[in-house]
Write a protein that holds these residues in place. Structure first.
Motif, mmCIF file in Angstrom:
data_model
loop_
_atom_site.group_PDB
_atom_site.id
_atom_site.type_symbol
_atom_site.label_atom_id
_atom_site.label_comp_id
_atom_site.label_asym_id
_atom_site.label_seq_id
_atom_site.Cartn_x
_atom_site.Cartn_y
_atom_site.Cartn_z
ATOM 1 N N TYR A 10 -33.688 -16.469 -2.456
ATOM 2 C CA TYR A 10 -34.518 -15.964 -1.366
ATOM 3 C C TYR A 10 -35.778 -15.322 -1.905
ATOM 4 N N TYR A 11 -35.626 -14.532 -2.934
ATOM 5 C CA TYR A 11 -36.782 -13.864 -3.504
ATOM 6 C C TYR A 11 -37.700 -14.849 -4.212
ATOM 7 N N THR A 12 -37.065 -15.898 -4.778
ATOM 8 C CA THR A 12 -37.910 -16.956 -5.366
ATOM 9 C C THR A 12 -38.744 -17.645 -4.279
ATOM 10 N N GLY A 13 -38.073 -17.945 -3.172
ATOM 11 C CA GLY A 13 -38.810 -18.567 -2.063
ATOM 12 C C GLY A 13 -39.852 -17.634 -1.483
ATOM 13 N N LEU A 14 -39.513 -16.316 -1.431
ATOM 14 C CA LEU A 14 -40.474 -15.357 -0.921
ATOM 15 C C LEU A 14 -41.697 -15.279 -1.822
ATOM 16 N N SER A 15 -41.451 -15.314 -3.152
ATOM 17 C CA SER A 15 -42.576 -15.294 -4.092
ATOM 18 C C SER A 15 -43.433 -16.541 -3.935
ATOM 19 N N ILE A 16 -42.753 -17.683 -3.799
ATOM 20 C CA ILE A 16 -43.505 -18.944 -3.605
ATOM 21 C C ILE A 16 -44.295 -18.900 -2.303
#
Length: 243
Positions: free
Chosen positions: A93-99
């Motif tokens: 989720y945080y990876t997607g949020l960063s992206i």
């Protein structure tokens, strides 16, 4: 996106009924029927909010919940998904949020420039595709103008031919009147000749008659009569002299 799909499906369902009346894109003269079959126009993307939500969704909520309805619904839906752990915020989720943050930054930073460049490219492609049609229309318009000019010149030729005919008729009339005048003059000459001839013959006859009368009278007078007449004249003159 769903609203666009729904609109397209409705348009596809209504298309066969619209084509029942007319199945040909041209009329009897071979000209395109612009009323029943308009030319396709390049579609423009609809308005969106927050970068990806269609404007139609906000309009749908606005008529029922007001201005804050769509945002309240979105926030409530996200809260519900997170509270019920339907959407689990794991490490991805945080990876997607960063992206998402990077994509949002890149979109806001370079999006207008890329969009402007893409619009120019699309306009150029559309211009190139329409160039042939525009040139054909231009050539046809020039042909129509040339044809109208030729018709105008043809009308001028008709007027010129009519003027030439009238000129020929005037020349014929002038020649006819000239011949009439020549005939009149020739007849007048002949009549004057006959008149002068008759007058000359009359003068000759009168002169001959006078000469004949004088000659005969002179022959009829004897020397005695001439002497008596001469004496009488002298006596009359003497008597007139005494008075």
């Amino acid at each position: 996106m769903l609203s666009r799909v729904a609109l397209r499906s409705v348009a596809r369902q209504s298309a066969p009924t619209a084509l029942v009346a007319r199945t040909s894109t041209t009329d009897a003269c071979g000209v395109r029927d612009e009323k029943n079959f308009p030319r396709p126009v390049r579609g423009e993307p609809g308005k969106v909010r927050l970068g990806f939500i269609p404007e139609e969704w906000f309009q749908f909520f606005h008529s029922k919940t007001g201005v804050t309805g769509p945002y309240t619904f979105g926030a409530g839906l996200v809260t519900y998904l997170l509270s019920k752990e339907i959407y689990v915020m794991e490490h991805e989720y945080y990876t997607g949020l960063s992206i998402f943050v990077m994509v949002y930054y890149a979109t806001t930073k370079f999006g207008p420039k890329v969009a402007s460049w893409l619009d120019k490219e699309v306009d150029q492609i559309e211009t190139d595709l329409n160039q042939g049609r525009v040139e054909t229309i231009k050539s046809l318009e020039e042909g129509i103008a040339t044809e109208k000019d030729a018709q105008w010149r043809a009308q001028g030729q008709e007027l010129l031919i009519q003027a030439k005919k009238e000129n020929v008729l005037l020349q014929l009339e002038a020649a006819y009147r000239e011949r009439l005048m020549n005939t009149y003059q020739e007849v007048k000459k002949r009549l004057d000749f006959q008149l002068e001839k008759a007058a000359l013959e009359r003068r000759f006859e009168q002169k001959h008659l006078v000469d004949w009368v004088i000659t005969n009278v002179n022959k009829a007078i004897t020397p005695d009569q001439e002497k008596q007449t001469l004496d009488r004249c002298i006596a009359d003159l003497a008597a007139m002299a005494h008075k």
